[in-house]
Write an enzyme that holds these catalytic residues in place. Structure first.
Site, PDB file in Angstrom:
ATOM      1  CG  ASP A  12       3.045 -23.224   0.250  1.00  0.00           C
ATOM      2  OD1 ASP A  12       4.139 -22.970   0.803  1.00  0.00           O
ATOM      3  OD2 ASP A  12       2.970 -23.700  -0.900  1.00  0.00           O
ATOM      4  NE  ARG A  25      12.505 -19.474   1.796  1.00  0.00           N
ATOM      5  CZ  ARG A  25      11.414 -19.980   1.228  1.00  0.00           C
ATOM      6  NH1 ARG A  25      11.065 -19.620   0.020  1.00  0.00           N
ATOM      7  NH2 ARG A  25      10.673 -20.864   1.879  1.00  0.00           N
ATOM      8  CG  HIS A  29       9.019 -18.228   7.518  1.00  0.00           C
ATOM      9  ND1 HIS A  29       8.110 -19.065   6.914  1.00  0.00           N
ATOM     10  CD2 HIS A  29      10.230 -18.535   6.979  1.00  0.00           C
ATOM     11  CE1 HIS A  29       8.752 -19.852   6.057  1.00  0.00           C
ATOM     12  NE2 HIS A  29      10.032 -19.550   6.073  1.00  0.00           N
ATOM     13  CB  THR A  58       8.371 -35.428   7.892  1.00  0.00           C
ATOM     14  OG1 THR A  58       7.448 -35.693   6.815  1.00  0.00           O
ATOM     15  CG2 THR A  58       7.718 -35.827   9.194  1.00  0.00           C
ATOM     16  CD  GLU A  59       7.920 -34.939   3.579  1.00  0.00           C
ATOM     17  OE1 GLU A  59       7.029 -34.205   4.058  1.00  0.00           O
ATOM     18  OE2 GLU A  59       7.958 -36.175   3.789  1.00  0.00           O
ATOM     19  CG  LEU A 122     -10.068 -23.030  18.171  1.00  0.00           C
ATOM     20  CD1 LEU A 122     -10.814 -23.683  17.020  1.00  0.00           C
ATOM     21  CD2 LEU A 122      -9.502 -21.681  17.715  1.00  0.00           C
ATOM     22  NE  ARG A 172       0.229 -25.982  -0.956  1.00  0.00           N
ATOM     23  CZ  ARG A 172       1.171 -26.894  -0.807  1.00  0.00           C
ATOM     24  NH1 ARG A 172       0.842 -28.160  -0.703  1.00  0.00           N
ATOM     25  NH2 ARG A 172       2.446 -26.563  -0.767  1.00  0.00           N
ATOM     26  NE  ARG A 178       3.919 -29.055  -3.979  1.00  0.00           N
ATOM     27  CZ  ARG A 178       4.527 -28.300  -4.902  1.00  0.00           C
ATOM     28  NH1 ARG A 178       4.281 -28.460  -6.179  1.00  0.00           N
ATOM     29  NH2 ARG A 178       5.402 -27.371  -4.538  1.00  0.00           N
ATOM     30  CD  GLU A 191     -16.821 -30.574  -0.207  1.00  0.00           C
ATOM     31  OE1 GLU A 191     -16.470 -30.188  -1.337  1.00  0.00           O
ATOM     32  OE2 GLU A 191     -17.509 -31.603  -0.017  1.00  0.00           O
TER      33      GLU A 191
HETATM   34  C1  IPE Z   1       3.778 -27.503   2.901  1.00  0.00           C
HETATM   35  O1  IPE Z   1       4.436 -26.477   2.271  1.00  0.00           O
HETATM   36  C2  IPE Z   1       4.179 -27.564   4.336  1.00  0.00           C
HETATM   37  C3  IPE Z   1       3.730 -26.455   5.173  1.00  0.00           C
HETATM   38  C4  IPE Z   1       2.960 -25.469   4.835  1.00  0.00           C
HETATM   39  C5  IPE Z   1       4.189 -26.540   6.517  1.00  0.00           C
HETATM   40  P1  IPE Z   1       5.789 -26.711   1.456  1.00  0.00           P
HETATM   41  O2  IPE Z   1       6.148 -25.393   0.884  1.00  0.00           O
HETATM   42  O3  IPE Z   1       6.779 -27.370   2.322  1.00  0.00           O
HETATM   43  O4  IPE Z   1       5.329 -27.722   0.329  1.00  0.00           O
HETATM   44  P2  IPE Z   1       6.063 -28.166  -1.004  1.00  0.00           P
HETATM   45  O5  IPE Z   1       7.437 -28.592  -0.635  1.00  0.00           O
HETATM   46  O6  IPE Z   1       6.083 -26.964  -1.897  1.00  0.00           O
HETATM   47  O7  IPE Z   1       5.208 -29.247  -1.565  1.00  0.00           O
HETATM   48  C1  IPE Z   2       5.015 -22.194   4.167  1.00  0.00           C
HETATM   49  O1  IPE Z   2       5.603 -21.211   3.398  1.00  0.00           O
HETATM   50  C2  IPE Z   2       5.573 -22.232   5.550  1.00  0.00           C
HETATM   51  C3  IPE Z   2       6.412 -23.396   5.832  1.00  0.00           C
HETATM   52  C4  IPE Z   2       6.618 -24.424   5.075  1.00  0.00           C
HETATM   53  C5  IPE Z   2       7.100 -23.350   7.095  1.00  0.00           C
HETATM   54  P1  IPE Z   2       6.879 -21.521   2.513  1.00  0.00           P
HETATM   55  O2  IPE Z   2       8.079 -21.219   3.321  1.00  0.00           O
HETATM   56  O3  IPE Z   2       6.799 -22.864   1.930  1.00  0.00           O
HETATM   57  O4  IPE Z   2       6.713 -20.419   1.387  1.00  0.00           O
HETATM   58  P2  IPE Z   2       7.020 -20.605  -0.149  1.00  0.00           P
HETATM   59  O5  IPE Z   2       6.119 -21.695  -0.645  1.00  0.00           O
HETATM   60  O6  IPE Z   2       8.467 -20.951  -0.270  1.00  0.00           O
HETATM   61  O7  IPE Z   2       6.668 -19.278  -0.726  1.00  0.00           O
HETATM   62 MG    MG Z   3       6.013 -23.591   0.144  1.00  0.00          MG
END
Ligand code: IPE
Ligand code: IPE
Ligand code: MG
Length: 224
Positions: A12, A25, A29, A58-59, A122, A172, A178, A191
């Site tokens: 994340d 953004r 990535h 999925t969200e 792996l 994370r 979360r 852990e």
């Molecule tokens: C969790 O990150 C999903 C991935 C890293 C693929 P999100 O950025 O989507 O999580 P929320 O929405 O902040 O909980």
């Molecule tokens: C996680 O990074 C990658 C995916 C969910 C694809 P985010 O894109 O959620 O990055 P933030 O949390 O918005 O910084």
């Molecule tokens: Mg995020």
């Protein structure tokens, strides 16, 4: 010292990193993919057998189309350019989540899984269009359909992580504490390490530090 077979990562913070350093953004990535490569190398160095990476939930379909398209474009290019190399390195790729992407990407994913299916060094589980709640519901449905006894062992065999040991470590990144619908069943005794750094800034040193810390934890699994 604790044995270490499986590391799972919620990668994340790409978006925030991209906005902060490149005003985009999507640039985050792209940078995040470099971290993926670093962490794969470090995982092999540490002789860890399973690495599960949460790449798209999925969200995440709630995001703007432009961002979603860019993410899948990155993944497509990565597979086209790197699957041979992963195969040569004896890495197995498995997708967890439902493959309902473009025809081209679905084909590429199936091809990559097939090509690498016997590799042993792996196993990388890429969580794509993955959500733990849907995974649990499908498992319930299929166990009931098969008229099997509902117990922990049978149930685990109906999850997409069948034959994969539960993660020993969950990391994370991105300073967010979360689970975001990731491996809710499988993380029961994992852990958990919440890391302040955004994913593109996370590196093998940070990773090795967590591994070192993990190895010294007293894991009880309910005992003493
Ligand atoms: C969790 O990150 C999903 C991935 C890293 C693929 P999100 O950025 O989507 O999580 P929320 O929405 O902040 O909980
Ligand atoms: C996680 O990074 C990658 C995916 C969910 C694809 P985010 O894109 O959620 O990055 P933030 O949390 O918005 O910084
Ligand atoms: Mg995020």
């Amino acid at each position: 010292m604790n044995p270490l077979k499986h590391v799972a990562i919620i990668m994340d913070g790409n978006g925030r990193w991209g906005l902060k350093f490149k005003n985009s953004r999507n640039a985050g990535h792209k940078a995040g993919l470099k971290t993926v490569e670093k962490i794969i190398k470090a995982t092999i160095k540490n002789n860890i057998k399973f690495l599960t990476l949460y790449a798209f939930s999925t969200e995440n379909w709630k995001r703007p189309k432009k961002e979603i398209n860019y993410l899948f474009h990155l993944l497509e290019n990565f597979l086209i350019n790197r699957i041979e190399e992963l195969h040569k390195k004896n890495i197995k790729l498995k997708i967890i989540g439902n493959k309902n992407f473009s025809k081209k990407l679905n084909k590429l994913l199936i091809y990559s899984e097939r090509k690498t299916k016997n590799n042993k060094k792996l196993q990388i589980n890429l969580a794509l269009n993955y959500g733990s709640k849907l995974e649990l519901i499908s498992a319930f449905k299929s166990i009931i359909k098969n008229k099997e006894a509902i117990n922990i062992k049978n149930f685990s065999n109906h999850l997409q992580t069948k034959n994969i040991p539960d993660p020993d470590i969950l990391i994370r990144t991105g300073d967010t504490n979360r689970l975001s619908n990731f491996l809710l069943w499988q993380l029961a005794y994992t852990e958990i390490f919440f890391e302040k750094k955004l994913w593109p800034s996370f590196n093998d040193k940070d990773y090795n530090k967590i591994i070192k810390k993990y190895k010294r934890i007293k894991r009880n699994f309910g005992g003493i």
